[in-house]
Design a protein around this motif. Structure first.
Motif, PDB file in Angstrom:
ATOM      1  N   GLU A 111       8.039 -27.371  30.104  1.00 46.12           N
ATOM      2  CA  GLU A 111       6.634 -27.036  30.307  1.00 46.12           C
ATOM      3  C   GLU A 111       6.649 -26.651  28.673  1.00 46.12           C
ATOM      4  O   GLU A 111       5.587 -26.809  27.842  1.00 46.12           O
ATOM      5  N   SER A 118       1.911 -24.893  27.045  1.00 46.10           N
ATOM      6  CA  SER A 118       2.636 -25.521  27.360  1.00 46.10           C
ATOM      7  C   SER A 118       1.807 -26.392  28.523  1.00 46.10           C
ATOM      8  O   SER A 118       0.225 -26.425  29.444  1.00 46.10           O
ATOM      9  N   ASN A 120       2.197 -27.962  32.268  1.00 45.48           N
ATOM     10  CA  ASN A 120       1.949 -27.016  33.766  1.00 45.48           C
ATOM     11  C   ASN A 120       2.927 -28.216  34.327  1.00 45.48           C
ATOM     12  O   ASN A 120       1.408 -28.878  35.234  1.00 45.48           O
ATOM     13  N   TRP A 142       6.493 -35.038  37.392  1.00 44.37           N
ATOM     14  CA  TRP A 142       7.103 -33.519  37.520  1.00 44.37           C
ATOM     15  C   TRP A 142       7.316 -32.910  38.980  1.00 44.37           C
ATOM     16  O   TRP A 142       7.081 -34.172  40.010  1.00 44.37           O
ATOM     17  N   ARG A 144       9.268 -29.193  40.716  1.00 41.83           N
ATOM     18  CA  ARG A 144       8.478 -27.218  40.546  1.00 41.83           C
ATOM     19  C   ARG A 144       9.902 -27.076  41.146  1.00 41.83           C
ATOM     20  O   ARG A 144       9.980 -28.156  42.172  1.00 41.83           O
TER      21      ARG A 144
END
Length: 144
Positions: A111, A118, A120, A142, A144
Protein backbone atom coordinates in the motif's frame (compact mmCIF):
# COMPACT_ATOMS: atom_id res chain seq x y z
CA UNK A 1 -9.59 4.51 -12.66
CA UNK A 2 -6.58 5.57 -10.64
CA UNK A 3 -3.11 4.96 -12.05
CA UNK A 4 -1.19 2.85 -9.56
CA UNK A 5 2.06 1.69 -11.14
CA UNK A 6 4.01 0.97 -14.26
CA UNK A 7 6.33 -2.00 -14.11
CA UNK A 8 9.03 -2.86 -16.65
CA UNK A 9 8.83 -6.64 -17.09
CA UNK A 10 9.85 -9.22 -19.71
CA UNK A 11 6.72 -8.78 -21.85
CA UNK A 12 6.86 -4.96 -21.91
CA UNK A 13 5.64 -2.36 -19.43
CA UNK A 14 2.60 -3.23 -17.35
CA UNK A 15 0.52 -0.20 -16.32
CA UNK A 16 -1.80 -0.93 -13.38
CA UNK A 17 -5.05 0.95 -12.71
CA UNK A 18 -7.79 0.43 -10.12
CA UNK A 19 -11.10 2.01 -9.15
CA UNK A 20 -11.00 4.65 -6.44
CA UNK A 21 -13.97 6.77 -7.52
CA UNK A 22 -15.99 5.52 -4.53
CA UNK A 23 -13.52 3.51 -2.39
CA UNK A 24 -14.98 0.29 -1.07
CA UNK A 25 -17.97 0.33 -3.43
CA UNK A 26 -16.41 -1.24 -6.54
CA UNK A 27 -14.97 -4.75 -6.75
CA UNK A 28 -11.40 -3.51 -7.26
CA UNK A 29 -9.95 -6.56 -5.50
CA UNK A 30 -11.18 -8.89 -8.27
CA UNK A 31 -8.93 -9.47 -11.30
CA UNK A 32 -11.94 -9.99 -13.59
CA UNK A 33 -14.57 -7.73 -12.00
CA UNK A 34 -13.91 -4.72 -14.24
CA UNK A 35 -12.92 -2.30 -11.46
CA UNK A 36 -9.21 -2.61 -12.19
CA UNK A 37 -7.04 -3.31 -15.18
CA UNK A 38 -3.46 -3.99 -16.11
CA UNK A 39 -2.38 -3.00 -19.63
CA UNK A 40 0.74 -4.30 -21.37
CA UNK A 41 2.62 -1.79 -23.51
CA UNK A 42 5.39 -2.83 -25.88
CA UNK A 43 7.85 -0.72 -27.80
CA UNK A 44 9.38 2.55 -26.65
CA UNK A 45 7.48 4.65 -24.13
CA UNK A 46 8.07 8.40 -23.90
CA UNK A 47 7.43 10.15 -20.58
CA UNK A 48 5.02 13.07 -20.68
CA UNK A 49 5.99 16.39 -19.08
CA UNK A 50 4.24 17.34 -15.85
CA UNK A 51 1.68 20.11 -16.53
CA UNK A 52 2.86 23.60 -15.52
CA UNK A 53 -0.38 24.24 -13.64
CA UNK A 54 -3.38 22.30 -12.41
CA UNK A 55 -3.75 19.29 -10.19
CA UNK A 56 -1.83 16.14 -11.11
CA UNK A 57 -3.45 13.97 -8.39
CA UNK A 58 -0.13 12.28 -7.55
CA UNK A 59 0.36 13.00 -3.86
CA UNK A 60 3.48 10.88 -3.78
CA UNK A 61 5.60 8.96 -6.23
CA UNK A 62 7.60 5.89 -5.30
CA UNK A 63 10.01 4.08 -7.55
CA UNK A 64 10.52 0.34 -7.36
CA UNK A 65 14.14 -0.55 -7.86
CA UNK A 66 15.71 -3.96 -8.25
CA UNK A 67 17.21 -4.86 -4.90
CA UNK A 68 18.71 -8.22 -3.90
CA UNK A 69 16.71 -9.79 -1.09
CA UNK A 70 19.85 -10.72 0.87
CA UNK A 71 21.38 -7.23 1.11
CA UNK A 72 20.19 -4.52 3.53
CA UNK A 73 18.92 -1.18 2.26
CA UNK A 74 17.93 2.14 3.80
CA UNK A 75 15.24 2.58 1.14
CA UNK A 76 11.72 1.45 2.02
CA UNK A 77 10.68 -1.48 -0.16
CA UNK A 78 7.09 -1.30 -1.43
CA UNK A 79 6.95 -4.41 -3.55
CA UNK A 80 8.86 -6.90 -5.60
CA UNK A 81 9.14 -8.21 -9.12
CA UNK A 82 9.07 -11.93 -9.85
CA UNK A 83 9.35 -14.88 -7.52
CA UNK A 84 6.17 -16.25 -5.99
CA UNK A 85 3.25 -14.30 -4.52
CA UNK A 86 3.14 -13.98 -0.75
CA UNK A 87 -0.64 -14.18 -0.69
CA UNK A 88 -2.62 -12.95 2.29
CA UNK A 89 -5.57 -15.19 1.37
CA UNK A 90 -6.09 -18.27 -0.77
CA UNK A 91 -4.55 -18.48 -4.22
CA UNK A 92 -6.53 -16.27 -6.62
CA UNK A 93 -4.24 -16.50 -9.64
CA UNK A 94 -6.39 -15.48 -12.62
CA UNK A 95 -6.65 -17.21 -15.97
CA UNK A 96 -5.64 -15.32 -19.10
CA UNK A 97 -8.68 -13.64 -20.69
CA UNK A 98 -7.45 -14.67 -24.17
CA UNK A 99 -6.16 -18.24 -23.88
CA UNK A 100 -7.62 -19.29 -20.47
CA UNK A 101 -4.19 -20.52 -19.25
CA UNK A 102 -3.20 -19.80 -15.66
CA UNK A 103 -1.31 -16.49 -15.56
CA UNK A 104 2.19 -16.16 -14.11
CA UNK A 105 2.93 -14.07 -11.03
CA UNK A 106 4.70 -10.86 -12.09
CA UNK A 107 4.80 -8.39 -9.19
CA UNK A 108 3.60 -7.68 -5.66
CA UNK A 109 2.78 -4.15 -4.48
CA UNK A 110 2.31 -2.87 -0.95
CA UNK A 111 0.00 0.00 0.00
CA UNK A 112 2.66 2.55 0.92
CA UNK A 113 3.98 4.26 4.02
CA UNK A 114 1.76 7.35 4.20
CA UNK A 115 -2.01 6.84 4.58
CA UNK A 116 -2.74 10.11 2.75
CA UNK A 117 -1.01 8.95 -0.45
CA UNK A 118 -0.96 5.15 -0.25
CA UNK A 119 -2.93 2.78 -2.45
CA UNK A 120 -6.18 1.62 -0.85
CA UNK A 121 -5.84 -2.15 -0.60
CA UNK A 122 -8.36 -2.35 2.24
CA UNK A 123 -5.90 -1.36 4.99
CA UNK A 124 -2.75 -3.46 5.13
CA UNK A 125 -3.43 -5.33 1.88
CA UNK A 126 -1.18 -6.15 -1.05
CA UNK A 127 -1.67 -5.88 -4.79
CA UNK A 128 -0.69 -8.65 -7.19
CA UNK A 129 0.10 -8.37 -10.90
CA UNK A 130 -0.08 -11.46 -13.12
CA UNK A 131 0.74 -11.87 -16.81
CA UNK A 132 0.48 -14.22 -19.77
CA UNK A 133 3.61 -13.94 -21.91
CA UNK A 134 2.28 -15.57 -25.13
CA UNK A 135 -0.84 -13.37 -25.17
CA UNK A 136 0.84 -10.22 -23.76
CA UNK A 137 -2.00 -9.83 -21.26
CA UNK A 138 -1.85 -8.77 -17.61
CA UNK A 139 -4.26 -8.73 -14.65
CA UNK A 140 -4.31 -7.09 -11.24
CA UNK A 141 -6.03 -7.97 -7.96
CA UNK A 142 -5.45 -7.25 -4.28
CA UNK A 143 -5.97 -9.09 -1.03
CA UNK A 144 -6.27 -8.01 2.57
Amino acid sequence: MLFLAHLPVDIGVVAVFFCQSDPGMCDDWDATGGANHAYVFTGELTPVAVPAKGETLLGAVTALRCHPADSPSEEPVLGRLGGAPDGLQDDETPDCPRCAARMAFTAELEEGHDFATSANFGGGGRGYVFSCTPCRQASFLWQR
